[in-house]
Design an enzyme around this catalytic site. Structure first.
Site, PDB file in Angstrom:
ATOM      1  N   HIS A  86     -44.518  12.509  48.050  1.00 54.86           N
ATOM      2  CA  HIS A  86     -43.704  12.279  46.849  1.00 54.86           C
ATOM      3  C   HIS A  86     -43.259  13.589  46.208  1.00 54.86           C
ATOM      4  O   HIS A  86     -42.335  13.596  45.406  1.00 54.86           O
ATOM      5  CB  HIS A  86     -44.391  11.325  45.872  1.00 54.86           C
ATOM      6  CG  HIS A  86     -45.498  11.894  45.042  1.00 54.86           C
ATOM      7  ND1 HIS A  86     -46.829  11.752  45.359  1.00 54.86           N
ATOM      8  CD2 HIS A  86     -45.472  12.603  43.887  1.00 54.86           C
ATOM      9  CE1 HIS A  86     -47.571  12.329  44.438  1.00 54.86           C
ATOM     10  NE2 HIS A  86     -46.770  12.866  43.536  1.00 54.86           N
ATOM     11  N   ASP A 222     -49.745  10.038  51.748  1.00 55.51           N
ATOM     12  CA  ASP A 222     -48.837  10.783  50.866  1.00 55.51           C
ATOM     13  C   ASP A 222     -48.840  12.295  51.140  1.00 55.51           C
ATOM     14  O   ASP A 222     -49.362  13.080  50.361  1.00 55.51           O
ATOM     15  CB  ASP A 222     -49.247  10.497  49.412  1.00 55.51           C
ATOM     16  CG  ASP A 222     -48.140  10.824  48.427  1.00 55.51           C
ATOM     17  OD1 ASP A 222     -47.192  11.547  48.797  1.00 55.51           O
ATOM     18  OD2 ASP A 222     -48.229  10.360  47.272  1.00 55.51           O
ATOM     19  N   SER A 656     -50.534  16.834  41.866  1.00 53.21           N
ATOM     20  CA  SER A 656     -50.107  16.214  43.105  1.00 53.21           C
ATOM     21  C   SER A 656     -49.932  17.282  44.154  1.00 53.21           C
ATOM     22  O   SER A 656     -49.288  18.296  43.913  1.00 53.21           O
ATOM     23  CB  SER A 656     -48.785  15.498  42.910  1.00 53.21           C
ATOM     24  OG  SER A 656     -49.024  14.216  42.471  1.00 53.21           O
TER      25      SER A 656
HETATM   26  N1  ARG Z   1     -48.561   8.333  40.677  1.00 57.70           N
HETATM   27  C1  ARG Z   1     -48.359   9.499  41.479  1.00 57.70           C
HETATM   28  C2  ARG Z   1     -47.882  10.653  40.588  1.00 57.70           C
HETATM   29  O1  ARG Z   1     -47.909  10.544  39.406  1.00 57.70           O
HETATM   30  C3  ARG Z   1     -47.434   9.236  42.619  1.00 57.70           C
HETATM   31  C4  ARG Z   1     -46.001   9.062  42.264  1.00 57.70           C
HETATM   32  C5  ARG Z   1     -45.046   8.837  43.393  1.00 57.70           C
HETATM   33  N2  ARG Z   1     -45.164   7.556  44.007  1.00 57.70           N
HETATM   34  C6  ARG Z   1     -44.499   6.446  43.623  1.00 57.70           C
HETATM   35  N3  ARG Z   1     -44.745   5.335  44.243  1.00 57.70           N
HETATM   36  N4  ARG Z   1     -43.594   6.424  42.675  1.00 57.70           N
HETATM   37  O2  ARG Z   1     -47.100  11.490  40.870  1.00 57.70           O
HETATM   38  N1  GLU Z   2     -49.068  11.808  41.242  1.00 58.22           N
HETATM   39  C1  GLU Z   2     -49.296  12.815  40.239  1.00 58.22           C
HETATM   40  C2  GLU Z   2     -48.415  14.057  40.390  1.00 58.22           C
HETATM   41  O1  GLU Z   2     -47.301  13.981  40.803  1.00 58.22           O
HETATM   42  C3  GLU Z   2     -50.721  13.148  40.236  1.00 58.22           C
HETATM   43  C4  GLU Z   2     -51.418  12.018  39.681  1.00 58.22           C
HETATM   44  C5  GLU Z   2     -51.884  12.292  38.306  1.00 58.22           C
HETATM   45  O2  GLU Z   2     -51.106  12.259  37.351  1.00 58.22           O
HETATM   46  O3  GLU Z   2     -53.075  12.541  38.237  1.00 58.22           O
HETATM   47  O4  GLU Z   2     -48.776  15.132  39.989  1.00 58.22           O
END
Ligand code: ARG
Ligand code: GLU
Length: 721
Positions: A86, A222, A656
């Site tokens: 991502h 990921d 991330s």
């Molecule tokens: N929750 C994770 C973060 O905050 C992954 C985000 C990307 N994935 C998604 N399905 N939108 O970045």
């Molecule tokens: N998916 C998040 C990012 O893009 C990390 C997850 C979080 O917020 O801990 O940094």
């Protein structure tokens, strides 16, 4: 009364010695002083000096800030870098088309020459950091107002920065910590030739999609791979065919040994923002007032975009990155608000504040300095509430219309055309840039979708945002259309230049200075300008005043909290600087009678498989390997293929792509998310519910090796069994 205060104080002192395993994002520089002992106690076998050193190479030399908002780590002496899928998503997306759909099918460069350059993508290493609080705060005193204080701090910082980078190609920055009670100087090195090396197909890299996002049990592969290129002297260089792979001072060793529950792990990366030391009023504003509004508006946008993506392959490519972004924050906010309620976060803060108030009364020095803080906070947040809400409706609602943000991008052109000091050549140059960004915008734009977004956002805005705080033009149009403001879409989208790429291109191709009138009369431009004008003239001054007040209050409140809990080890809020979080691999109980194990496996991917649901289609090549149980050396001792695991490391957005390292400092995982029940950790950490989610490095290598057959990449890594 006397007795009561001392009981309170005793309780506070005791409390400071109860270690909350996992909480904290620590400064690498202070590790040996604050954390090393505890890290050793819970299992670490390397030293703080191995993690961060300015005298010799250390793990920090293998960590980068990736693209401004993520973390990446070097895994070979050839500049090979791992981050999340991502985090590489927009780069992968930009190289994708219906013919070369790397997003869907994945991408693997067979040779270095096939690695794809990414204009605008950069990575940044930290060279060194230093506490410069004394130097920065020189000449500052408690009596001066925030503005004077800020200007002194800025001037002092400028001198330090200049000194720090003299004679180098580095950049430097001074950043505030603990609400401006401390300052650190960061010297960095940035590389701008970063090429895409490989990415799994989305049905691996984004398996579970937005349905599983922020959730455990998780099965998302990921990760994506890039390579840093440098000039022949190994220094940063603009993209050139002649650049060569960068040789880092350090790259990570990868361990295939796997992990066990209870194992020590740490996360080394660039967490973006946390706000752990706010008063209850602030948490109330975020979790109970503003999140719910933003959640509702985002839900409406997602319903429209998801429907479009389901109906058409091109629209899926056009909107996938945008939808992922909207959904990500939407779901985070839901989890955060629920988490705060569940842990009685506001009540906990209020209890703390009661004790705080008593503490300020315990001595006249405290009461003079800090006695009025909480009442001042209360008044400031209360007065600001309606403005904050109106602002949320603009940013989350009106800015959710793509055309609004795009049309406003022409504001600068309008200004320049009307500015006699600007030459025709200046304007031609700007037109050239605008044509490039217009192409990029229209490549991922569908007018029909945006018309629906317009209808939904406008209706909700005019119905729900307090009328006295609405953009005047919108209010007028709402009256004109007798409350059914979505009907405005026909007029707007048909007349505007901006919604149609052919129309806009022709206009820009033949542009001459007096055509600026056409922009100034364009209905979308007028709407965008009206929204921005309202923001700038009516909301911004109040918002700025609010932040200026809360900034000074928060600085004092932070100092007071540190004074009151003098025995406590404080960690500074995240601010996109390099940090270490450490904890243990750990299961958790998200709900009554529900227990979550600490790892997931490929078997779980097969259990989630559903060919009819986009997010749960299993990649056929992966299924074939599963059917043969052909995991090679990447299998766990239990014979299964581990996919992801959770631990109690305190992480946030920006983490991330961060490496997750074991007790020996070897790479065992790539951080990519948090469990939903724990997403309030940006405001308050709960050791029972907060877990970071990491990809097991063995699953990542299994995909690279067994599925993509990219042996050349495996061979350049340092892997220990
Ligand atoms: N929750 C994770 C973060 O905050 C992954 C985000 C990307 N994935 C998604 N399905 N939108 O970045
Ligand atoms: N998916 C998040 C990012 O893009 C990390 C997850 C979080 O917020 O801990 O940094």
């Amino acid at each position: 009364m006397k007795l009561k205060i001392s009981t309170v104080l005793l309780a506070l002192v005791l409390n400071t010695y109860i270690s909350r395993a996992g909480e904290g994002m620590w400064l690498p520089l202070l590790l040996s002083q604050l954390n090393e002992k505890e890290m050793h106690d819970i299992g670490m076998r390397i030293t703080a000096e191995d993690i961060y050193s300015i005298n010799h190479s250390s793990l920090k030399d293998a960590i980068v800030l990736f693209g401004g908002g993520c973390t990446g780590e070097l895994v070979s002496d050839q500049g090979l870098l791992l981050t999340n899928h991502h985090c590489g998503y927009s780069s992968i997306q930009r190289h994708s088309s219906l013919d070369h759909d790397y997003l869907t099918n994945g991408f693997w460069a067979q040779r270095q020459e096939e690695e794809l350059p990414n204009a605008g993508l950069s990575v940044t290493f930290l060279v060194s950091m230093a506490d410069v609080s004394m130097e920065v705060l020189k000449g500052v005193n408690d009596k001066m107002n925030q503005k004077t204080r800020d200007s002194i701090i800025q001037a002092n910082s400028k001198v330090l920065v200049k000194e720090a980078i003299k004679g180098t190609h580095y950049t430097a920055q001074v950043k505030p910590f603990f609400g401006g009670n401390q300052y650190y100087l960061f010297v960095s090195e940035t590389f701008t030739d970063v090429r895409l090396v490989g990415a799994p197909p989305s049905n691996i890299g984004k398996f579970g999609g937005d349905t599983d996002n922020w959730m455990w049990p998780r099965h998302t592969g990921d990760f994506s791979m890039f390579r840093i290129y440098a000039g022949k002297d190994n220094k940063p260089a603009e993209y050139s065919k002649n650049n060569v792979p960068y040789h880092p001072a350090k790259h990570l060793t990868i361990s295939l040994k796997g992990i066990q529950e209870g194992d020590f792990t740490f996360v080394y990366g660039f967490p973006g923002t946390t706000q752990e030391y706010l008063p209850s009023y602030a948490v109330d504003m975020t979790a109970l007032q503003r999140n719910p509004i933003a959640i509702g508006l985002r839900q409406q946008r997602l319903d429209i975009i998801d429907r479009a993506m389901e109906s058409d392959r091109l629209m899926r490519i056009q909107y996938s990155a945008k939808a992922a972004g909207i959904a990500n924050t939407w779901k985070k906010m839901i989890g955060e608000s629920r988490g705060i309620k569940r842990m009685d976060g506001i009540e906990k803060k209020q209890d703390f504040e009661k004790n705080f108030q008593l503490w300020t009364q315990s001595n006249s020095g405290y009461s003079e300095k800090y006695g009025q803080l909480l009442p001042a906070f209360s008044k400031t947040y209360n007065d600001y509430a309606p403005i904050g809400i109106a602002y949320t409706y603009v940013t989350e609602g009106l800015f959710g219309i793509e055309l609004v943000r795009f049309a406003y991008g022409y504001n600068n052109l309008v200004k320049q055309c009307n500015d006699k000091s600007k030459s025709d050549a200046d304007i031609r140059k700007l037109i050239g840039q605008l044509r490039i960004s217009a192409d990029a915008f229209h490549k991922n734009y569908n007018r029909n979708v945006d018309m629906q977004l317009f209808g939904a956002m406008m209706s909700t805005y005019s119905l729900s945002c307090e009328t006295t705080m609405q953009v005047p033009l919108v209010k007028m149009k709402s009256a004109e259309y007798k409350g059914n403001i979505s009907k405005w879409d026909d007029e707007l989208f048909n007349k505007t230049l901006f919604a149609d790429s052919l129309k806009l291109n022709a206009f820009l191709a033949g542009f001459n200075r007096k055509d600026v009138k056409k922009i100034e009369k364009d209905p979308a431009y007028l709407l965008a300008s009206a929204i921005y004008a309202y923001l700038q003239n009516s909301l911004s001054p109040k918002i700025t005043a609010f932040y200026s007040t809360t900034d000074s209050l928060q600085r004092l409140y932070m100092a007071a909290q540190m004074e009151m809990q003098a025995g406590k080890r404080f960690y500074p809020d995240a601010n996109s600087t390099l940090r270490i979080a450490y904890g243990k691999v750990m299961s958790y109980q998200p709900a009554d009678a529900v227990g979550y194990n600490w790892f997931t496996t490929l078997d779980g991917i097969m259990q989630k498989e559903n060919p009819d649901i986009y997010d749960y289609v299993v990649e056929p090549r992966l299924k074939a390997l599963y059917n043969l149980r052909d995991y090679g050396r990447y299998a766990d001792a239990d014979q299964s293929m581990h996919v992801a695991f959770i631990a109690s490391n305190h992480t946030t957005g920006g983490n991330s792509g961060s490496p997750v390292l074991n007790a020996d400092g070897q790479l065992v995982g790539i951080n990519f998310d948090r469990c939903w029940e724990g997403t309030m950790s940006d405001l308050m950490y709960d050791p029972d519910q907060c877990r970071n989610i990491s990809l097991d490095i063995r699953y990542c290598l299994f995909i690279v090796d067994k599925m993509a057959g990219a042996k050349r990449l495996i061979e350049e890594m340092t892997i220990v069994q």
